[in-house]
Design an enzyme around this catalytic site. Structure first.
Site, PDB file in Angstrom:
ATOM      1  CD  GLN A  11      -3.310   0.445   2.021  1.00  0.00           C
ATOM      2  OE1 GLN A  11      -3.209  -0.912   2.689  1.00  0.00           O
ATOM      3  NE2 GLN A  11      -3.947   1.270   2.351  1.00  0.00           N
ATOM      4  CB  SER A  91       2.613  -4.798   3.885  1.00  0.00           C
ATOM      5  OG  SER A  91       1.346  -4.674   4.768  1.00  0.00           O
ATOM      6  CG  LEU A  92      -1.490  -5.412  -0.763  1.00  0.00           C
ATOM      7  CD1 LEU A  92      -2.754  -6.124  -0.504  1.00  0.00           C
ATOM      8  CD2 LEU A  92      -1.698  -4.082  -1.580  1.00  0.00           C
ATOM      9  NE  ARG A 116      -3.151  -7.780   4.952  1.00  0.00           N
ATOM     10  CZ  ARG A 116      -2.514  -7.065   4.854  1.00  0.00           C
ATOM     11  NH1 ARG A 116      -2.819  -6.050   3.899  1.00  0.00           N
ATOM     12  NH2 ARG A 116      -1.192  -6.691   5.438  1.00  0.00           N
ATOM     13  CG  HIS A 200       2.426  -3.847   9.448  1.00  0.00           C
ATOM     14  ND1 HIS A 200       2.448  -5.254   9.335  1.00  0.00           N
ATOM     15  CD2 HIS A 200       2.304  -3.292   8.153  1.00  0.00           C
ATOM     16  CE1 HIS A 200       2.018  -5.500   7.952  1.00  0.00           C
ATOM     17  NE2 HIS A 200       1.919  -4.428   7.328  1.00  0.00           N
ATOM     18  CD  GLN A 249       1.553  -9.102   6.145  1.00  0.00           C
ATOM     19  OE1 GLN A 249       0.437  -8.220   6.280  1.00  0.00           O
ATOM     20  NE2 GLN A 249       2.152  -9.121   4.891  1.00  0.00           N
TER      21      GLN A 249
END
Length: 313
Positions: A11, A91-92, A116, A200, A249
């Site tokens: 992102q 991440s994503l 998500r 996170h 995560q």
């Protein structure tokens, strides 16, 4: 045959117009993205191609948009016979890495990251969470500052991106206090990030519990090639372990620097950023300047990569 590693953006790399040149040029991409509109119950393609940017940037839209752009490029690379020997995503981007490794189907992955994104968006009150990039300070020094904060200020390491660039995440008040203390501790700059929540960090724990339920409704397969997990920076291929790490995560730091350090030391010829943007290519160069890199985000950059890939070594 050349050995390549694929990395996938997260992102922040979303931008109006993303994926459109591929959509206009390749029938298989048009088919995938048209199917995604139906699967997601919203015209994600019109947001990707026409915006507005603020709507595209919403977490629940940005996440499937980025994944689908990467999945579209993957289709074209697979058609050309290009397969990675290892994958990772920021991440994503880890979900795109799992698509590349055969652990997730593209449309299922798009539905999953849409959910998500919704859970992340609503996990913590809007405006009450924050993230900031800390430049020029070692991880241990940052952690030392964060350890001095009061419990209710709740700030954690979120993204360990490359030497001298680490992101912190937590309550808005906590991040503001931490930012001042980090500057006092020697940080060159501390830059607030334009995000909608404390991603996170421990504040995402409630979202992770609901996300775990959504994950159980998704078919996750064993990966065909190693996927380096954000949580551990270690390779994973077993479906059960992949699922557990995807849940963790959400509230754990992204250890991307450690992943890249392993990639640049591996027996590979290039690291290829697959999807929109060049953020990860920049991070690779900060870990190892001489590493051969490509980013594929339009037909021209795809052609450039394929020309190199087909050259005799």
């Amino acid at each position: 045959m050349k050995r390549v590693a694929f990395v996938f953006p997260g992102q922040g790399s979303q931008e109006v117009g993303m994926g459109k040149a591929f959509y206009d040029s390749y029938d298989e991409v048009k088919q995938l993205l048209d199917q995604a509109d139906t699967a997601l119950g919203t015209s994600i393609t019109s947001l990707m191609f026409d915006g507005p940017q603020d709507e595209l940037t919403k977490t629940e839209n940005a996440q499937p948009a980025l994944l689908l752009t990467s999945a579209a490029v993957l289709q074209l690379l697979e058609k050309e016979g290009v397969k990675p020997v290892m994958t990772a995503g920021h991440s994503l981007g880890e979900y795109s890495a799992l698509v590349a490794a055969g652990a997730l189907e593209p449309l299922e992955a798009a539905r999953l990251v849409q959910r998500r994104g919704q859970l992340m968006e609503h996990a913590y009150p809007t405006g009450k969470g924050a993230m900031a990039a800390v430049l020029g300070l070692e991880q241990a020094d940052i952690q030392h500052v964060l350890d001095q904060l009061d419990e209710q200020e709740a700030v954690d390491l979120a993204n360990i991106n490359c030497p001298g660039q680490i992101v912190i995440s937590g309550t808005k008040a906590g991040v503001e206090i931490a930012s001042e203390k980090l500057k006092e501790a020697g940080a060159k700059r501390v830059l607030p990030l334009n995000v909608s929540g404390p991603f996170h960090s421990r504040l995402m724990k409630p979202a992770s519990e609901e996300f775990s339920a959504a994950l159980k409704e998704t078919d996750v397969n064993d990966a065909d090639v190693p996927v380096y997990a954000n949580v551990t920076a270690e390779p994973v291929q077993a479906a059960a372990e992949i699922e557990q790490l995807l849940v963790e995560q959400l509230y754990s730091p992204v250890r991307f620097q450690q992943i890249l350090e392993q990639f640049v030391e591996a027996d590979i010829d290039a690291i290829v950023e697959v999807g929109h943007g060049k953020v990860l290519t920049g991070l690779v160069k900060k870990v190892k300047r001489r590493m051969t890199t490509f980013n594929i985000q339009d037909p021209e950059s795809l052609e450039k990569f394929m020309t190199w890939y087909k050259e005799e070594s």
